[in-house]
Motif scaffolding. Structure first.
Motif, PDB file in Angstrom:
ATOM      1  N   GLU A 291      34.291  35.868  43.956  1.00  0.00           N
ATOM      2  CA  GLU A 291      34.192  36.297  43.007  1.00  0.00           C
ATOM      3  C   GLU A 291      33.212  35.150  41.905  1.00  0.00           C
ATOM      4  OE1 GLU A 291      38.786  35.451  40.705  1.00  0.00           O
ATOM      5  OE2 GLU A 291      39.005  35.494  42.972  1.00  0.00           O
TER       6      GLU A 291
ATOM      7  N   PRO B 250      38.290  38.521  34.857  1.00  0.00           N
ATOM      8  CA  PRO B 250      36.633  39.638  34.581  1.00  0.00           C
ATOM      9  C   PRO B 250      36.517  39.862  33.738  1.00  0.00           C
ATOM     10  CG  PRO B 250      38.362  40.124  35.940  1.00  0.00           C
ATOM     11  CD  PRO B 250      39.573  39.332  35.969  1.00  0.00           C
TER      12      PRO B 250
ATOM     13  N   ALA C 154      32.765  43.746  34.531  1.00  0.00           N
ATOM     14  CA  ALA C 154      33.734  44.012  35.492  1.00  0.00           C
ATOM     15  C   ALA C 154      33.940  45.615  36.426  1.00  0.00           C
ATOM     16  CB  ALA C 154      34.728  43.480  36.552  1.00  0.00           C
TER      17      ALA C 154
ATOM     18  N   ARG D 168      33.783  46.026  42.062  1.00  0.00           N
ATOM     19  CA  ARG D 168      34.339  44.237  43.144  1.00  0.00           C
ATOM     20  C   ARG D 168      33.979  45.068  44.169  1.00  0.00           C
ATOM     21  NH1 ARG D 168      36.336  39.612  39.665  1.00  0.00           N
ATOM     22  NH2 ARG D 168      34.471  39.901  37.853  1.00  0.00           N
TER      23      ARG D 168
ATOM     24  N   ASP E 219      30.326  36.608  41.115  1.00  0.00           N
ATOM     25  CA  ASP E 219      31.103  38.499  40.263  1.00  0.00           C
ATOM     26  C   ASP E 219      31.266  38.182  39.395  1.00  0.00           C
ATOM     27  OD1 ASP E 219      30.653  40.600  42.773  1.00  0.00           O
ATOM     28  OD2 ASP E 219      32.341  40.432  42.708  1.00  0.00           O
ATOM     29  N   THR E 220      31.505  36.532  38.504  1.00  0.00           N
ATOM     30  CA  THR E 220      32.389  36.987  37.265  1.00  0.00           C
ATOM     31  C   THR E 220      30.974  36.293  36.426  1.00  0.00           C
ATOM     32  OG1 THR E 220      34.165  36.036  38.178  1.00  0.00           O
ATOM     33  CG2 THR E 220      33.872  34.960  36.241  1.00  0.00           C
TER      34      THR E 220
ATOM     35  N   TYR F 291      41.844  43.595  39.616  1.00  0.00           N
ATOM     36  CA  TYR F 291      41.348  42.395  40.077  1.00  0.00           C
ATOM     37  C   TYR F 291      42.618  42.127  40.601  1.00  0.00           C
ATOM     38  CZ  TYR F 291      40.652  37.585  38.991  1.00  0.00           C
ATOM     39  OH  TYR F 291      40.311  36.333  39.294  1.00  0.00           O
TER      40      TYR F 291
ATOM     41  N   ASP G 220      29.053  40.938  37.864  1.00  0.00           N
ATOM     42  CA  ASP G 220      29.477  42.217  37.074  1.00  0.00           C
ATOM     43  C   ASP G 220      28.146  42.733  36.472  1.00  0.00           C
ATOM     44  OD1 ASP G 220      31.923  41.899  38.106  1.00  0.00           O
ATOM     45  OD2 ASP G 220      33.021  40.335  36.828  1.00  0.00           O
TER      46      ASP G 220
END
Length: 351
Positions: free
Chosen positions: A6, A63, A67, A74, A9-10, A52, A14
């Motif tokens: 996470e 996000p 995202a 994700r 991705d953040t 999410y 993303d």
């Protein structure tokens, strides 16, 4: 590892996937409502089905718009696989270079380079072996991480989720006991003549290792010895943050037992001195954290007392004794010694 994913991705993932695999790529592809492809896409994740959910109750990383702008959301299994490969590879190298470099600068005894069994260009060779192996080890590790984030492991988030009181404390010694047992047998198995020269000899190239030898394995060897770490959360509950902490600790410990600083003169802890005995004499001290299974398995060797006294640790007399015994064992284990030492003349005099 869903917390790590996470965060990745953040702050990076993303935008990366929105750029490389934009949602527009799939906008022109449609399937009938009852199509088998829709069922398949549902399993792998679709942009319009992603919702999410924070990986932990302790913080929330909302996000950004990116995202929702990728054809791989994700929860897409392909995206998760690629992300974990990059995370394991990049951050694995980051931890390796930080820990090994600090150990080299502040802990490792530089006198080691004068040892008759220290190799020519050894540190460069250790780093090169690590650089070749790390991406392959990362690929082999990906299935464990993907299975974890897709809900197949017994990872839990908060104390209220723990299986019984005080398990959040007991999980640490349980993890050490579980991994120490299995790594002992895996490591010992890697010394079997059928696989040693192919898989484990690349790590035993370093008779007097530096901290940079900590991850210098054949990739299958390095992966095999890491399997118990990744299997543990599929067998026993493990708190998510504890898993991340233990993952970091394992990498730190691996550097620690190669740093040549013989502090732990303990019959219980398999520290750097015990592991030096393993690199020097091959068939002893296979354990990772403790000497328990070496003692039970008849493979324990007490470190030489000379290693714990600075005036004798790197003395010529100790080197001669180490070299003579090491050469005798090496002929049985490997046959001809194909290493190239930093001082061949010194090595020959000590035979």
């Amino acid at each position: 590892m869903d917390i790590v994913l996470e965060v990745w991705d953040t702050f990076l993932g993303d935008r990366l996937y929105a750029t490389l695999v934009p949602a527009s790529l799939s906008s022109s592809i449609t399937f009938p409502s009852d199509s088998v492809f829709n069922g398949t896409l549902s399993f792998f994740g679709q942009p319009d089905s992603y919702v999410y959910e924070p990986a932990t109750k302790f913080f929330r990383l909302e996000p950004s718009k990116y995202a929702y702008l990728s054809a791989w959301p994700r929860d897409n299994i392909y995206r998760q696989s690629v992300s974990f490969f990059l995370i394991t590879w990049i951050f694995g190298l980051f931890i390796y270079f930080i820990c090994a470099s600090l150990s080299y600068m502040f802990v490792w005894d530089k006198t080691t380079i004068k040892h008759p069994k220290y190799l020519k260009n050894q540190i460069r060779l250790e780093i090169a072996q690590t650089m070749r192996s790390m991406p392959v080890m990362s690929i082999l590790t990906v299935p464990f991480f993907v299975a974890e984030v897709r809900g197949y492991a017994k990872l839990y988030d908060s104390v209220s989720d723990e299986p019984f009181p005080y398990y959040s404390i007991l999980q640490f010694p349980l993890f050490i006991a579980f991994t120490d047992f299995f790594i002992y047998w895996i490591h010992r198995g890697l010394h079997h003549p059928l696989v040693y020269k192919t898989l484990h000899k690349p790590h035993h190239k370093w008779i007097m290792p530096s901290p940079f030898a900590s991850h210098a394995f054949h990739p299958v060897d390095g992966w095999a010895q890491s399997v118990p770490y990744h299997v543990f959360p599929f067998v026993f509950p493990l708190q998510k943050f504890a898993y991340v902490i233990l993952f970091g600790f394992i990498n730190f410990w691996t550097v620690l037992i190669h740093d040549g600083e013989y502090v732990a003169n303990s019959p219980v802890i398999n520290g750097a001195a015990c592991h030096t005995m393993h690199h020097l004499y091959f068939n002893y001290n296979y354990g990772q954290f403790t000497t328990l299974w070496d003692r039970l398995g008849g493979s324990y060797r007490k470190p030489n007392d000379e290693l714990f006294r600075r005036e004798t640790k790197m003395a010529e007399q100790e080197w001669k004794k180490q070299t003579k015994e090491m050469e005798a064992i090496l002929k049985t284990v490997e046959g001809t010694d194909d290493r190239s030492y930093v001082n061949e003349e010194t090595a020959k005099k000590n035979l």
